[in-house]
Design a protein around this motif. Sequence first.
Motif, short mmCIF file in Angstrom:
data_model
loop_
_atom_site.label_atom_id
_atom_site.label_comp_id
_atom_site.label_asym_id
_atom_site.label_seq_id
_atom_site.Cartn_x
_atom_site.Cartn_y
_atom_site.Cartn_z
N LEU A 70 10.62 -17.75 -20.94
CA LEU A 70 11.56 -17.15 -20.00
C LEU A 70 11.20 -15.71 -19.65
O LEU A 70 11.76 -15.15 -18.71
N GLY A 71 10.31 -15.11 -20.42
CA GLY A 71 9.95 -13.73 -20.19
C GLY A 71 10.77 -12.74 -20.98
O GLY A 71 10.72 -11.53 -20.73
N ALA A 72 11.53 -13.23 -21.96
CA ALA A 72 12.33 -12.35 -22.80
C ALA A 72 11.50 -11.84 -23.98
O ALA A 72 10.57 -12.51 -24.44
N ALA A 128 24.42 -18.06 -17.29
CA ALA A 128 23.71 -16.87 -17.75
C ALA A 128 24.22 -15.64 -17.01
O ALA A 128 24.56 -15.70 -15.83
N ARG A 129 24.24 -14.51 -17.73
CA ARG A 129 24.68 -13.26 -17.11
C ARG A 129 23.89 -12.09 -17.67
O ARG A 129 23.72 -11.96 -18.87
N ILE A 182 15.16 -13.35 -15.79
CA ILE A 182 15.57 -14.30 -16.84
C ILE A 182 16.90 -14.94 -16.46
O ILE A 182 17.09 -16.16 -16.61
N GLU A 183 17.83 -14.13 -15.97
CA GLU A 183 19.13 -14.65 -15.54
C GLU A 183 18.96 -15.72 -14.45
O GLU A 183 19.59 -16.79 -14.51
N HIS A 184 18.10 -15.44 -13.49
CA HIS A 184 17.88 -16.39 -12.40
C HIS A 184 17.28 -17.69 -12.92
O HIS A 184 17.71 -18.79 -12.53
N ALA A 185 16.28 -17.60 -13.80
CA ALA A 185 15.63 -18.80 -14.34
C ALA A 185 16.61 -19.66 -15.12
O ALA A 185 16.62 -20.89 -14.99
N LEU A 186 17.43 -19.02 -15.94
CA LEU A 186 18.40 -19.78 -16.74
C LEU A 186 19.49 -20.38 -15.86
O LEU A 186 19.92 -21.53 -16.08
N SER A 187 19.94 -19.63 -14.86
CA SER A 187 20.97 -20.16 -13.96
C SER A 187 20.43 -21.35 -13.17
O SER A 187 21.14 -22.34 -12.96
N ALA A 188 19.18 -21.25 -12.73
CA ALA A 188 18.57 -22.34 -11.99
C ALA A 188 18.45 -23.60 -12.83
O ALA A 188 18.45 -24.72 -12.31
#
Length: 313
Positions: free
Chosen positions: A260-262, A298-299, A287-293
């Motif tokens: 995820l890039g974290a 995610a926030r 990361i928020e965008h990837a998890l939401s997608a």
Amino acid sequence: MNLSAVPDRVRVRAPGKINLFLEVGSVQDDGYHDVASVYQAVSLYEDLIATPADDFTVRVVDESGQVVPGVPSDDRNLALRAARMVAREVGYLGGVHLDIRKSVPVAGGMGGGSADAAAALVACDALWGAGLTSPALQEMAARLGADVPFSLLGGSAVGTGRGDRLSPALGRARFDWVVVADDGGLATPAVYAELDRLREARRPDIAPEPGPPEVDPVVLQALRSGSPDLLAGSLRNDLHDAACSLRPDLCDLLDRTSELGALAGLVSGSGPTLAFLAADADSARGIEHALSAAGHRARHVSGPVAGAKVVSR
């Protein structure tokens, strides 16, 4: 109590928290555990509005205004207990209605209920013109629960004992996180019970260290320096294995941390909310965008932020 200064309503905001470090000692005779923790208050808030009433009542809604299921509205509600505590302390004979708008996940390991209680202490003190001192509010907070004093304090802090003996941690550098909420809450007592079971079954592999728990000084160094990379290498949560034992899917997502890039990921407190540390705000948004997608709630949040405070009267 200065009744002439009593406002018609008071609005208070209180933050959720992430445990950057949590070392859990052996279970004590009373069933509780001593801990050494580093808390960070983050920009995910509970909003509470207190208005005068004849009795003590509470209504809890989510960010869309829908009533939150599973949150008690009687004296099991920590915010309501906090309001009654302030009334007894100052001799106030009326009541209060509390409207709570929740953003912190319910039973998610981010101290949402504790934030509500801290907000209620501050709101009722202001609403009734009580003028309670900070030490008095902290003492009441400690009686309500181990995480409530930190919800009052905010920032970053070391917690020892049951987690309620606090020492502010130096360093105000911003850290960016992505938190992933989950509808299936985990009860804190159940997670600690699972930790005890795992420790007994796997001795000596995951047995607690002898002596009282201690915070790794590298965590505090990372906070002082403002280095996300240093912090990433020192994050720790002794409840990780227990939470993942009860919810194996949590570890499945944590296994994707680097993908995820974290910089790092961990279970927040007793879970099931997950917190991913990002290098900076831009990385956190990615990361928020990837998890939401991928269908996760995610926030992007940041910390440290202030504790419970009045935002309007």
